[in-house]
Design an enzyme around this catalytic site. Structure first.
Site, PDB file in Angstrom:
ATOM      1  N   HIS A  31      60.670 102.331  45.098  1.00 51.21           N
ATOM      2  CA  HIS A  31      60.855 103.767  44.869  1.00 51.21           C
ATOM      3  C   HIS A  31      60.548 104.146  43.424  1.00 51.21           C
ATOM      4  CE1 HIS A  31      62.132 107.021  47.513  1.00 51.21           C
ATOM      5  NE2 HIS A  31      62.575 107.658  46.436  1.00 51.21           N
ATOM      6  N   ARG A  84      57.105 105.288  43.338  1.00 45.40           N
ATOM      7  CA  ARG A  84      57.024 106.653  43.891  1.00 45.40           C
ATOM      8  C   ARG A  84      57.373 107.672  42.799  1.00 45.40           C
ATOM      9  NH1 ARG A  84      57.518 109.801  48.663  1.00 45.40           N
ATOM     10  NH2 ARG A  84      59.247 111.280  48.688  1.00 45.40           N
TER      11      ARG A  84
END
Length: 284
Positions: free
Chosen positions: A221, A224
């Site tokens: 993440h 991201r």
């Protein structure tokens, strides 16, 4: 509860997750959950905080499962005043510089891991979305990558970088056995008829960060977050980033304003406007 979750099109993972939370609640009191009320929920909430040392976010997931069970399954009222949700601390996510992202990708322990890291950063997909990518999702004519069944069962398209397309083609040529479905097949040799699990990208991030000497905690993440922040710094608008990330609310995307160096440096500190003496009293 199972039938109600399925009727509302909850994913299989969410369905299992909610059921486990309600079962844990019932086991704690050794009584069926339909015989427990708000006072038991408050006591259990205190147990999760004090004994199990769970974070506010984790406790909230238990309350969400119990709230669904009482309102949708038992058709009983639920008072937020009687069972308030804990306040969640809002922390800014870890961000790597573009130089650190390059070091991370270059430090991948295997070519397969390198492809995973490049895909995470180039597209901003979630870890679970990465593992479920299919070969048919790569649209080289339109230069987009189709993300199917993302969070909230929403489909979306993201850009397909020419560099990433070349990497995916090289990855495909390296596979010993071509999967008829999955872009990233599972098992040790990547020859299975099922996709990789979410542990594989996490291990790829951890191993590459260690090899690159990056001391920040790196997990899928984070890439991201880097994708969104670096797009914002490059001049992309928030609405476009919102669509690429698959956010339902622009407020979710606005957090990247706090992380973008371009926006942080757009306004000078008031200290810069002061006329100060050239040295401190001790130096004089």
């Amino acid at each position: 509860m199972l039938e109600e979750l399925q009727r509302r099109n909850y994913s299989e993972a969410t369905t299992r997750y909610y059921i486990r939370k309600v079962e844990a609640f019932a086991r704690y009191f050794r009584r069926p959950p339909d015989r427990l009320g708000p006072q038991h929920i408050r006591e259990y909430q205190a147990h999760l905080f004090t004994k199990k040392k769970l974070s506010p976010g984790s406790v909230t997931t238990y309350l969400c499962a119990l709230r669904f069970f009482y309102i949708q399954t038992l058709k009983k009222p639920w008072s937020v005043a009687d069972t308030p949700y804990p306040k969640k601390a809002h922390r800014l996510p870890t961000i790597l510089s573009q130089e650190e992202v390059a070091q991370l990708i270059d430090a991948a322990s295997t070519p397969f891991h390198r492809t995973l890291l490049m895909t995470l950063y180039a597209t901003g997909v979630r870890n679970a979305e990465l593992t479920r990518l299919k070969t048919s999702d790569v649209d080289s004519r339109r230069m987009v990558l189709h993300i199917q069944g993302g969070k909230g069962r929403q489909d979306r398209d993201v850009m397909l970088s020419p560099i990433l397309l070349d990497e995916l083609r090289a990855h495909w040529r390296r596979l010993r056995r071509k999967s008829s479905v999955w872009l990233f097949p599972g098992n040790r040799w990547h020859t299975a008829d099922h996709p990789i699990d979410t542990k594989t990208p996490r291990h790829a991030c951890q191993q590459a960060a260690r090899r690159a000497g990056i001391n920040k905690k790196v997990y899928p993440h984070v890439l991201r977050h880097c994708f969104a922040t670096h797009l914002l710094e490059a001049g992309a608008d928030l609405h476009t980033i919102q669509m690429l990330l698959g956010h339902h609310d622009l407020k979710e995307t606005a957090i990247y304003l706090h992380l973008s160096q371009r926006h942080l440096h757009a306004t000078a500190s008031p200290l810069d406007a002061l006329v100060l003496k050239s040295s401190s009293p001790r130096e004089r």
